[in-house]
Design a protein around this motif. Structure first.
Motif, PDB file in Angstrom:
ATOM      1  N   ASN A   1       0.828  -1.110   0.048  1.00  0.00           N
ATOM      2  CA  ASN A   1       0.014  -0.141   0.086  1.00  0.00           C
ATOM      3  C   ASN A   1       0.824   1.201   0.103  1.00  0.00           C
ATOM      4  OD1 ASN A   1      -2.244   1.670   0.179  1.00  0.00           O
ATOM      5  ND2 ASN A   1      -2.334   1.692   2.370  1.00  0.00           N
ATOM      6  N   SER A   2       1.543   1.723  -1.100  1.00  0.00           N
ATOM      7  CA  SER A   2       2.568   2.495  -1.158  1.00  0.00           C
ATOM      8  C   SER A   2       1.917   3.872  -0.900  1.00  0.00           C
ATOM      9  CB  SER A   2       3.184   2.695  -2.571  1.00  0.00           C
ATOM     10  OG  SER A   2       2.080   2.850  -3.569  1.00  0.00           O
ATOM     11  N   GLY A   3       1.011   4.135  -1.337  1.00  0.00           N
ATOM     12  CA  GLY A   3       0.199   5.408  -1.015  1.00  0.00           C
ATOM     13  C   GLY A   3      -0.258   5.901   0.317  1.00  0.00           C
ATOM     14  N   GLY A   4      -0.044   4.799   1.287  1.00  0.00           N
ATOM     15  CA  GLY A   4      -0.617   5.030   2.610  1.00  0.00           C
ATOM     16  C   GLY A   4       0.719   5.936   3.415  1.00  0.00           C
ATOM     17  N   ALA A   5       1.934   6.019   2.738  1.00  0.00           N
ATOM     18  CA  ALA A   5       2.859   6.483   3.583  1.00  0.00           C
ATOM     19  C   ALA A   5       2.602   8.051   2.957  1.00  0.00           C
ATOM     20  CB  ALA A   5       4.369   6.241   2.475  1.00  0.00           C
ATOM     21  N   ILE A   6       1.850   8.604   2.294  1.00  0.00           N
ATOM     22  CA  ILE A   6       1.820  10.128   2.203  1.00  0.00           C
ATOM     23  C   ILE A   6       0.625  10.628   3.132  1.00  0.00           C
ATOM     24  CG2 ILE A   6       1.148  11.947   0.312  1.00  0.00           C
ATOM     25  CD1 ILE A   6       1.892   9.629  -1.696  1.00  0.00           C
ATOM     26  N   GLU A   7       1.465  11.184   4.088  1.00  0.00           N
ATOM     27  CA  GLU A   7       0.542  12.080   4.828  1.00  0.00           C
ATOM     28  C   GLU A   7      -0.033  13.403   4.627  1.00  0.00           C
ATOM     29  OE1 GLU A   7      -0.815  10.656   8.119  1.00  0.00           O
ATOM     30  OE2 GLU A   7       0.460   8.511   7.641  1.00  0.00           O
ATOM     31  N   GLY A   8       0.775  14.235   3.747  1.00  0.00           N
ATOM     32  CA  GLY A   8       0.408  15.185   3.607  1.00  0.00           C
ATOM     33  C   GLY A   8       0.669  15.705   2.074  1.00  0.00           C
ATOM     34  N   LEU A   9      -0.308  16.509   1.360  1.00  0.00           N
ATOM     35  CA  LEU A   9       0.224  17.069  -0.189  1.00  0.00           C
ATOM     36  C   LEU A   9      -0.274  18.434  -0.274  1.00  0.00           C
ATOM     37  CD1 LEU A   9       1.063  16.265  -3.130  1.00  0.00           C
ATOM     38  CD2 LEU A   9      -1.354  15.212  -3.182  1.00  0.00           C
ATOM     39  N   LYS A  10       0.687  19.133  -0.810  1.00  0.00           N
ATOM     40  CA  LYS A  10       0.412  20.490  -1.096  1.00  0.00           C
ATOM     41  C   LYS A  10       1.049  21.124  -2.643  1.00  0.00           C
ATOM     42  CE  LYS A  10       0.814  25.225   0.745  1.00  0.00           C
ATOM     43  NZ  LYS A  10       1.491  26.044   1.790  1.00  0.00           N
ATOM     44  N   TYR A  11       0.286  21.545  -3.566  1.00  0.00           N
ATOM     45  CA  TYR A  11       0.617  22.160  -4.671  1.00  0.00           C
ATOM     46  C   TYR A  11       0.812  23.768  -4.597  1.00  0.00           C
ATOM     47  CZ  TYR A  11      -0.524  17.395  -6.536  1.00  0.00           C
ATOM     48  OH  TYR A  11      -0.532  15.978  -6.797  1.00  0.00           O
ATOM     49  N   GLU A  12       1.931  24.041  -5.168  1.00  0.00           N
ATOM     50  CA  GLU A  12       2.155  25.684  -5.276  1.00  0.00           C
ATOM     51  C   GLU A  12       2.509  25.796  -6.669  1.00  0.00           C
ATOM     52  OE1 GLU A  12       4.350  29.226  -3.058  1.00  0.00           O
ATOM     53  OE2 GLU A  12       4.570  27.169  -2.518  1.00  0.00           O
ATOM     54  N   VAL A  13       1.719  26.741  -7.395  1.00  0.00           N
ATOM     55  CA  VAL A  13       2.213  27.096  -8.750  1.00  0.00           C
ATOM     56  C   VAL A  13       2.746  28.591  -8.746  1.00  0.00           C
ATOM     57  CG1 VAL A  13       1.817  27.401 -11.194  1.00  0.00           C
ATOM     58  CG2 VAL A  13       0.987  25.323  -9.716  1.00  0.00           C
ATOM     59  N   ILE A  14       3.965  28.982  -9.258  1.00  0.00           N
ATOM     60  CA  ILE A  14       4.276  30.302  -9.329  1.00  0.00           C
ATOM     61  C   ILE A  14       4.635  30.727 -10.753  1.00  0.00           C
ATOM     62  CG2 ILE A  14       6.152  31.905  -8.548  1.00  0.00           C
ATOM     63  CD1 ILE A  14       6.812  29.802  -6.094  1.00  0.00           C
ATOM     64  N   GLY A  15       4.156  31.869 -11.451  1.00  0.00           N
ATOM     65  CA  GLY A  15       4.226  32.065 -12.653  1.00  0.00           C
ATOM     66  C   GLY A  15       5.238  33.343 -12.512  1.00  0.00           C
ATOM     67  N   LYS A  16       6.555  33.324 -13.403  1.00  0.00           N
ATOM     68  CA  LYS A  16       7.414  34.331 -13.641  1.00  0.00           C
ATOM     69  C   LYS A  16       7.260  34.976 -14.912  1.00  0.00           C
ATOM     70  CE  LYS A  16      10.550  32.066 -10.447  1.00  0.00           C
ATOM     71  NZ  LYS A  16      11.892  31.389 -10.078  1.00  0.00           N
ATOM     72  N   GLY A  17       7.094  36.142 -14.979  1.00  0.00           N
ATOM     73  CA  GLY A  17       6.923  36.791 -16.258  1.00  0.00           C
ATOM     74  C   GLY A  17       8.136  37.496 -16.851  1.00  0.00           C
ATOM     75  N   TYR A  18       8.481  37.423 -18.213  1.00  0.00           N
ATOM     76  CA  TYR A  18       9.555  38.377 -18.538  1.00  0.00           C
ATOM     77  C   TYR A  18       9.274  38.749 -20.099  1.00  0.00           C
ATOM     78  CZ  TYR A  18      10.955  34.004 -20.797  1.00  0.00           C
ATOM     79  OH  TYR A  18      11.085  32.772 -21.410  1.00  0.00           O
ATOM     80  N   GLU A  19       9.684  39.816 -20.402  1.00  0.00           N
ATOM     81  CA  GLU A  19       9.488  40.478 -21.766  1.00  0.00           C
ATOM     82  C   GLU A  19      10.581  40.109 -22.748  1.00  0.00           C
ATOM     83  OE1 GLU A  19       8.748  44.853 -23.609  1.00  0.00           O
ATOM     84  OE2 GLU A  19       8.580  44.594 -21.898  1.00  0.00           O
ATOM     85  N   VAL A  20      10.244  39.588 -23.999  1.00  0.00           N
ATOM     86  CA  VAL A  20      11.256  39.356 -24.964  1.00  0.00           C
ATOM     87  C   VAL A  20      11.808  40.557 -25.606  1.00  0.00           C
ATOM     88  CG1 VAL A  20      11.711  38.190 -27.296  1.00  0.00           C
ATOM     89  CG2 VAL A  20      10.100  37.200 -25.699  1.00  0.00           C
TER      90      VAL A  20
ATOM     91  N   ILE B   1       5.721  33.711 -20.064  1.00  0.00           N
ATOM     92  CA  ILE B   1       5.493  33.263 -18.672  1.00  0.00           C
ATOM     93  C   ILE B   1       6.222  31.774 -18.347  1.00  0.00           C
ATOM     94  CG2 ILE B   1       3.800  32.544 -16.942  1.00  0.00           C
ATOM     95  CD1 ILE B   1       3.264  35.481 -17.728  1.00  0.00           C
ATOM     96  N   GLU B   2       7.104  31.815 -17.395  1.00  0.00           N
ATOM     97  CA  GLU B   2       7.835  30.759 -16.963  1.00  0.00           C
ATOM     98  C   GLU B   2       6.925  30.146 -15.796  1.00  0.00           C
ATOM     99  OE1 GLU B   2      12.039  29.154 -14.999  1.00  0.00           O
ATOM    100  OE2 GLU B   2      11.845  31.260 -16.174  1.00  0.00           O
ATOM    101  N   VAL B   3       6.525  28.941 -15.862  1.00  0.00           N
ATOM    102  CA  VAL B   3       5.710  28.357 -14.770  1.00  0.00           C
ATOM    103  C   VAL B   3       6.559  27.466 -13.854  1.00  0.00           C
ATOM    104  CG1 VAL B   3       3.758  27.007 -13.822  1.00  0.00           C
ATOM    105  CG2 VAL B   3       3.532  28.505 -15.735  1.00  0.00           C
ATOM    106  N   VAL B   4       6.804  27.785 -12.711  1.00  0.00           N
ATOM    107  CA  VAL B   4       7.376  26.751 -11.754  1.00  0.00           C
ATOM    108  C   VAL B   4       6.394  26.619 -10.859  1.00  0.00           C
ATOM    109  CG1 VAL B   4       9.419  26.563  -9.770  1.00  0.00           C
ATOM    110  CG2 VAL B   4       9.574  28.101 -11.948  1.00  0.00           C
ATOM    111  N   ALA B   5       6.439  25.076 -10.422  1.00  0.00           N
ATOM    112  CA  ALA B   5       5.418  24.458  -9.493  1.00  0.00           C
ATOM    113  C   ALA B   5       6.498  23.638  -8.520  1.00  0.00           C
ATOM    114  CB  ALA B   5       4.907  23.400 -10.286  1.00  0.00           C
ATOM    115  N   LEU B   6       6.022  23.646  -6.915  1.00  0.00           N
ATOM    116  CA  LEU B   6       6.651  23.181  -6.146  1.00  0.00           C
ATOM    117  C   LEU B   6       5.528  22.340  -5.228  1.00  0.00           C
ATOM    118  CD1 LEU B   6       9.085  23.032  -4.260  1.00  0.00           C
ATOM    119  CD2 LEU B   6       7.912  24.733  -2.598  1.00  0.00           C
ATOM    120  N   VAL B   7       5.891  20.843  -5.298  1.00  0.00           N
ATOM    121  CA  VAL B   7       4.859  20.012  -4.746  1.00  0.00           C
ATOM    122  C   VAL B   7       5.460  19.641  -3.289  1.00  0.00           C
ATOM    123  CG1 VAL B   7       3.966  17.648  -4.977  1.00  0.00           C
ATOM    124  CG2 VAL B   7       4.548  18.953  -6.877  1.00  0.00           C
TER     125      VAL B   7
END
Length: 411
Positions: free
Chosen positions: A311-330, A345-351
């Motif tokens: 039951n591998s998924g039983g090890a995951i006690e907490g889960l949070k997603y965060e998405v950060i968008g970084k914009g820059y002009e060409v 837009i450069e998207v960086v996600a943190l799990v």
């Protein structure tokens, strides 16, 4: 025993129990009664008993016969656990497939008001993987009754983390909806699928239970003729009945990742798409099923857990997603409208995850992670481009003051 206020209690059997199983009229426990400790002295009784055992170097006990289905009306006033099947019979080959089918279907009823106990098993046994995997997803206790020095530690490590705890699922496991009106013990065409849920993943066990069943004439379990080749069934994400409740997205489209414990394969399944699985008698497979979280176009993720455990998924006690968008002009001279069109837009996600235990941790990612961290330390990881499987090693148990690992994956 006088200091514990012991007394004899006689069973009160209903007419229905006696009609269905007349032998109960003459059972020793019915005729002679059962010795019980006065409930007011139970703590002292067990404290004295366990203290004596601990002083002799014993660090665990198995308590049997705490509740009988035939007397559940009176026992359930003080306990919430009940055996969901007949005993595990290590020396009776006819019993093993029937045992798994029995505990699953009985839990459909018992699980609504009791905690079903799927019984102990032997880790060093020809059907040990079959039985052990079922206990791991049962949602109930996991225990073995191995003889001293007769253990399969490779199997036990799939059930128990080094601190002695298990990766217990959230509910009593039950058959999937499409199995409710089939007979996977004798119809010759059906596999038994058993589902359960963890905090952030689902788990699905698939078993070939054909070949033996209760014989109403002989009044015992007997073998019957069945196919020697494998039976093919189908797995879908929504076989895990409550899978949508662990999707951290109110707009989840039903897409899942499916990780096969036995084969080590990771696939993605779109909503309602079926994946075939073929098993011979006494074969099984465990699938970890996780809703896919879409973080941005072309960027998605789904945790799996400690993938070397049943039951591998039983090890995951907490889960949070965060998405950060970084914009820059060409670069380049242009008017305001053109500059807007050239804005990237450069998207960086943190799990961020809280993970219990230790071992090989796995997850699905549609893109290769930028980095992975355990606690404050960046760690090495492997990435399979074809499947999207990310793996890393959690070498040690979490610090005692933390109880879980803090795992972060940056995408």
């Amino acid at each position: 025993m006088e200091e514990y206020g012991c007394f004899i209690q006689y069973l009160k059997l209903s007419k229905g129990v006696v009609e269905n199983e007349p032998r109960w009229k003459n059972e020793a426990i019915t005729v002679e009664g059962l010795g019980l400790v006065n409930p007011k002295n139970v703590y002292k009784f067990y404290n004295d008993l366990h203290s004596h055992l601990a002083s002799a170097g014993i660090d665990g006990v198995k308590v049997d016969g705490q509740c009988l289905l035939e007397t559940v009306g009176a026992c359930s006033k003080q306990t919430a656990i009940v055996r969901a099947s007949e005993d595990f019979f290590p020396r009776e080959p006819v019993s093993h497939t029937i045992h798994i089918a029995s505990v699953a279907y009985n839990s459909l009823f018992l699980g609504e008001f009791m905690l079903p106990d799927w019984d102990m098993f032997h880790s060093l046994h020809q059907a040990a993987q079959y039985h052990g995997s079922a206990r791991a997803i049962s949602g109930g206790p996991v225990y073995v009754s191995d003889a001293p020095a007769k253990h399969n530690f490779d199997l036990l490590k799939k059930l128990v983390v080094p601190d002695g705890s298990i990766l217990r699922a959230q509910f009593p496991a039950r058959p999937t909806k499409d199995c409710l009106f089939s007979d996977p013990t004798r119809d010759g065409v059906s596999l038994l699928k058993i589902w359960n849920i963890n905090k952030h993943t689902g788990v699905l066990g698939v078993y070939n239970c054909q070949g033996a069943a209760w014989n109403s004439v002989a009044r015992k379990n007997t073998f019957h003729k069945t196919k020697s080749e494998g039976i093919t069934g189908y797995v879908r994400g929504h076989d895990v009945h409550l899978i949508s409740e662990v999707a951290l997205d109110s707009n989840w489209n039903g897409d899942c990742t499916v990780y096969s414990h036995r084969c080590g394969d990771l696939v993605t399944l779109s909503h309602n798409v079926a994946m075939p699985v073929s098993l011979k008698v006494l074969e099984h497979e465990i699938f970890t099923i996780t809703p896919i979280k879409v973080l941005a176009p072309g960027l998605s993720f789904a945790p799996l857990g400690l993938i070397d455990m049943f039951n591998s998924g039983g090890a995951i006690e907490g889960l949070k997603y965060e998405v950060i968008g970084k914009g820059y002009e060409v670069e380049g001279n242009s008017n305001a409208e053109e500059r807007l069109q050239k804005l990237s837009i450069e998207v960086v996600a943190l799990v961020s995850m809280k993970v219990k235990g230790c071992g090989r941790f796995g997850a699905y990612s549609s893109a290769k992670p930028i980095k992975c961290r355990v606690g404050l330390s960046e760690v090495n990881f492997a990435y399979e481009l074809a499947s999207g499987l990310v793996t890393m090693n959690l070498h040690d148990m979490p610090p005692k003051d933390q109880k879980v690992h803090s795992v972060e994956i940056e995408l």
